[in-house]
Design an enzyme around this catalytic site. Structure first.
Site, mmCIF file in Angstrom:
data_model
loop_
_atom_site.group_PDB
_atom_site.id
_atom_site.type_symbol
_atom_site.label_atom_id
_atom_site.label_comp_id
_atom_site.label_asym_id
_atom_site.label_seq_id
_atom_site.Cartn_x
_atom_site.Cartn_y
_atom_site.Cartn_z
ATOM 1 N N HIS A 55 6.420 -3.253 3.441
ATOM 2 C CA HIS A 55 6.172 -1.873 3.363
ATOM 3 C C HIS A 55 5.335 -1.447 4.372
ATOM 4 O O HIS A 55 4.650 -2.073 5.358
ATOM 5 C CB HIS A 55 5.373 -1.319 2.186
HETATM 6 P P1 TYD Z 1 1.481 -4.320 -2.658
HETATM 7 O O1 TYD Z 1 0.678 -3.683 -1.859
HETATM 8 O O2 TYD Z 1 2.708 -4.054 -2.506
HETATM 9 O O3 TYD Z 1 1.303 -6.107 -2.369
HETATM 10 P P2 TYD Z 1 1.659 -6.825 -0.938
HETATM 11 O O4 TYD Z 1 1.576 -6.102 0.359
HETATM 12 O O5 TYD Z 1 0.580 -7.948 -1.170
HETATM 13 O O6 TYD Z 1 3.068 -7.403 -1.377
HETATM 14 O O7 TYD Z 1 1.125 -4.365 -4.227
HETATM 15 C C1 TYD Z 1 1.569 -5.195 -4.957
HETATM 16 C C2 TYD Z 1 1.339 -4.454 -6.576
HETATM 17 O O8 TYD Z 1 -0.202 -4.475 -6.800
HETATM 18 C C3 TYD Z 1 1.794 -3.187 -6.612
HETATM 19 O O9 TYD Z 1 2.487 -2.692 -7.815
HETATM 20 C C4 TYD Z 1 0.454 -2.301 -6.496
HETATM 21 C C5 TYD Z 1 -0.581 -3.249 -6.951
HETATM 22 N N1 TYD Z 1 -1.794 -2.869 -6.435
HETATM 23 C C6 TYD Z 1 -2.824 -2.409 -6.794
HETATM 24 O O10 TYD Z 1 -2.816 -1.757 -8.145
HETATM 25 N N2 TYD Z 1 -4.064 -2.103 -6.319
HETATM 26 C C7 TYD Z 1 -4.300 -2.543 -4.865
HETATM 27 O O11 TYD Z 1 -5.193 -2.381 -4.341
HETATM 28 C C8 TYD Z 1 -3.136 -3.018 -4.340
HETATM 29 C C9 TYD Z 1 -3.301 -3.526 -2.979
HETATM 30 C C10 TYD Z 1 -1.980 -3.320 -5.071
#
Ligand code: TYD
Length: 141
Positions: A55
């Protein structure tokens, strides 16, 4: 904040501030890193064959640190890509807004600490790569 391209994303060398038979490291907003930290979170127990990230963020600035173990971060600004292998708690990868990131190859026990400039906001995410390319074209970075 600097321009939004992979060349604005760089490793910041962090300083061990206290060493007394063990190590510790502090990071201060707007002093050691060029933004104010509003949130921190960490990724751990990521299987070696799993990928994270995939992302971009519209406004979020992040500093990513391998506080334990190692992993690979590929950054992409829509035109160029750059790989960073993070394997030291003394190095933070600054990721400016508008950059696509893919994380992979987490070692056993790896912990990815992220210092973030904003609170969690799902509307700040771009999770589709084609949308990301469109977003880059439509926004003058
Ligand atoms: P995401 O940022 O997509 O994780 P990564 O980059 O590690 O793949 O986040 C994964 C899930 O966690 C998404 O559904 C949103 C949630 N999330 C939160 O609720 N709070 C946060 O601070 C973060 C970073 C993610």
């Amino acid at each position: 904040m600097k321009e939004s391209n992979i060349y604005s994303c760089a490793i910041i060398e962090l300083k061990e501030e206290y060493l007394f038979g063990s190590s510790m490291l502090g990071v201060e907003s707007n002093k050691d890193i060029p933004f104010q930290v509003k949130r921190c979170y960490y990724l751990y127990d990521v299987p070696n064959n799993k990928k994270r990230g995939a992302h971009a963020h519209k406004n979020l600035i992040q500093l990513m640190i391998a506080v334990s173990g190692s992993f690979n971060v590929c950054l992409d600004d829509g035109e160029n890509r750059k790989n960073f292998f993070l394997n030291s708690p003394l190095k933070g990868l600054l990721i400016v807004p508008g950059i696509w990131r893919d994380l992979k190859s987490f070692s056993s026990g790896a912990i990815c600490l992220v210092l973030a400039s904003e609170l969690y906001d799902e509307t700040d995410y771009i999770r589709n790569y084609d949308e990301f390319l469109q977003y880059r074209k439509m926004n003058a970075y």
